[in-house]
Design an enzyme around this catalytic site. Sequence first.
Site, PDB file in Angstrom:
ATOM      1  N   ASN A   9       0.869  -1.186   0.000  1.00 29.19           N
ATOM      2  CA  ASN A   9       0.000   0.000   0.000  1.00 29.19           C
ATOM      3  C   ASN A   9       0.902   1.230   0.000  1.00 29.19           C
ATOM      4  O   ASN A   9       1.480   1.569   1.027  1.00 29.19           O
ATOM      5  CB  ASN A   9      -0.900  -0.038   1.244  1.00 29.19           C
ATOM      6  N   TRP A  10       0.991   1.867  -1.138  1.00 24.70           N
ATOM      7  CA  TRP A  10       1.904   3.020  -1.274  1.00 24.70           C
ATOM      8  C   TRP A  10       1.339   4.282  -0.624  1.00 24.70           C
ATOM      9  O   TRP A  10       2.028   5.294  -0.554  1.00 24.70           O
ATOM     10  CB  TRP A  10       2.200   3.293  -2.750  1.00 24.70           C
ATOM     11  N   LYS A  11       0.073   4.236  -0.212  1.00 27.69           N
ATOM     12  CA  LYS A  11      -0.591   5.413   0.384  1.00 27.69           C
ATOM     13  C   LYS A  11      -0.419   6.628  -0.535  1.00 27.69           C
ATOM     14  O   LYS A  11      -0.395   6.466  -1.753  1.00 27.69           O
ATOM     15  CB  LYS A  11      -0.067   5.640   1.803  1.00 27.69           C
ATOM     16  N   HIS A  96      -9.590   1.087   4.908  1.00 30.33           N
ATOM     17  CA  HIS A  96      -8.297   1.307   5.578  1.00 30.33           C
ATOM     18  C   HIS A  96      -8.504   2.300   6.729  1.00 30.33           C
ATOM     19  O   HIS A  96      -9.285   3.245   6.609  1.00 30.33           O
ATOM     20  CB  HIS A  96      -7.266   1.849   4.591  1.00 30.33           C
ATOM     21  N   GLU A  98      -6.854   4.690   7.731  1.00 26.96           N
ATOM     22  CA  GLU A  98      -6.625   6.103   7.375  1.00 26.96           C
ATOM     23  C   GLU A  98      -7.818   6.697   6.642  1.00 26.96           C
ATOM     24  O   GLU A  98      -8.075   7.897   6.735  1.00 26.96           O
ATOM     25  CB  GLU A  98      -5.323   6.223   6.561  1.00 26.96           C
ATOM     26  N   GLU A 168      -5.297  -4.793  10.608  1.00 29.34           N
ATOM     27  CA  GLU A 168      -4.290  -3.754  10.770  1.00 29.34           C
ATOM     28  C   GLU A 168      -4.561  -2.994  12.068  1.00 29.34           C
ATOM     29  O   GLU A 168      -5.332  -2.016  12.067  1.00 29.34           O
ATOM     30  CB  GLU A 168      -4.351  -2.770   9.598  1.00 29.34           C
ATOM     31  N   GLY A 174       2.499   2.459  10.862  1.00 24.93           N
ATOM     32  CA  GLY A 174       3.424   3.585  10.742  1.00 24.93           C
ATOM     33  C   GLY A 174       4.122   3.940  12.043  1.00 24.93           C
ATOM     34  O   GLY A 174       4.708   5.015  12.159  1.00 24.93           O
ATOM     35  N   SER A 214       3.510  -1.907  10.242  1.00 21.56           N
ATOM     36  CA  SER A 214       4.960  -1.890  10.451  1.00 21.56           C
ATOM     37  C   SER A 214       5.652  -3.214  10.117  1.00 21.56           C
ATOM     38  O   SER A 214       6.610  -3.597  10.772  1.00 21.56           O
ATOM     39  CB  SER A 214       5.296  -1.473  11.894  1.00 21.56           C
ATOM     40  N   GLY A 235       2.936  -1.042   4.308  1.00 23.17           N
ATOM     41  CA  GLY A 235       2.939   0.386   3.995  1.00 23.17           C
ATOM     42  C   GLY A 235       4.342   0.856   3.682  1.00 23.17           C
ATOM     43  O   GLY A 235       4.877   0.640   2.593  1.00 23.17           O
ATOM     44  N   GLY A 236       4.981   1.479   4.658  1.00 19.47           N
ATOM     45  CA  GLY A 236       6.297   2.104   4.471  1.00 19.47           C
ATOM     46  C   GLY A 236       7.320   1.235   3.750  1.00 19.47           C
ATOM     47  O   GLY A 236       8.004   1.700   2.832  1.00 19.47           O
TER      48      GLY A 236
HETATM   49  P1  13P Z   1       3.050   0.579   7.672  1.00 23.04           P
HETATM   50  O1  13P Z   1       3.593  -0.710   7.102  1.00 23.04           O
HETATM   51  O2  13P Z   1       3.763   1.787   7.159  1.00 23.04           O
HETATM   52  O3  13P Z   1       2.928   0.516   9.154  1.00 23.04           O
HETATM   53  O4  13P Z   1       1.548   0.721   7.113  1.00 23.04           O
HETATM   54  C1  13P Z   1       0.684  -0.340   7.247  1.00 23.04           C
HETATM   55  C2  13P Z   1      -0.531  -0.054   6.458  1.00 23.04           C
HETATM   56  O5  13P Z   1      -1.322   0.794   6.817  1.00 23.04           O
HETATM   57  C3  13P Z   1      -0.744  -0.802   5.215  1.00 23.04           C
HETATM   58  O6  13P Z   1      -2.014  -0.605   4.711  1.00 23.04           O
END
Ligand code: 13P
Length: 254
Positions: A9-11, A96, A98, A168, A174, A214, A235-236
């Site tokens: 997930n590149w956000k 998600h 977010e 999640e 994050g 994470s 994510g990251g």
């Molecule tokens: P991180 O891996 O950056 O914690 O993000 C997780 C996430 O929200 C994937 O959708």
Amino acid sequence: VRRPLIAGNWKMNLLRAEARQLTRGVVAGAGRVPRDRDLLLLPPFTLLDAVGGELGSSGVRLGAQDLHWESAGAYTSGVSGPMLRDLGCEFVLVGHSERRTHFGDTGAALHRKLRAALSAGLRPIYCVGESLEEREAGRTWVVLRTQCDEVLRGLAPQAMAGLTLAYEPVWAIGTGRTATPEVAQEAHAFLRGSIAREWGDSVASEVRLLYGGSVTPESAAGLLDRPDIDGALVGGASLRAESFLGIAGAGASA
Ligand code: 13P
């Protein structure tokens, strides 16, 4: 047998040139990932076309991070399921944390989005997870149950079996604070058990359950080793080909 899925997930990150470069890196290394694992990239809308072009026939899948609940109409800025299909998307995230926190997506809206994804022929990845306050107050199971009930209610067994669920925990997203394999497995077992009660054991055994929060190449093997963890939503660490591929290959027996 559930095929593990490693999704990036590149956000809200990257411009087209960076996205093309990252995608080329993932495609170049995808051959080293065990064949029984699926790879999926979830770029922002603006990059879907460019990333899809780079993916070509590599076998790495394409998906989006959100969709609108209607297929077309007067919804300025909305992006619909048919539009995502038109860009080559196979998957789409729904719910998600977010989206829930920053965009106000409610259970009712997410229910409609999930239905819209299915009717557009997209494969939804429905995200659930408790906050730190909820966990510390002992409310984790109530929260997960509510998030599932609100959005998945009434789903036909066949649609349910094809669904991917992502656990999640908000406190792990994050923050660098990955859930331990034990904590994640406990939540995944709870989710699979809830699905079994509602839709039966056979459906529950088919649903893919991803862990997100994470995830790193270092933490991935321990997580993916657990019986109810069928992949990762990253994510990251998905913003660098090397770390994404490190997660994708983690713990695989040669
Ligand atoms: P991180 O891996 O950056 O914690 O993000 C997780 C996430 O929200 C994937 O959708």
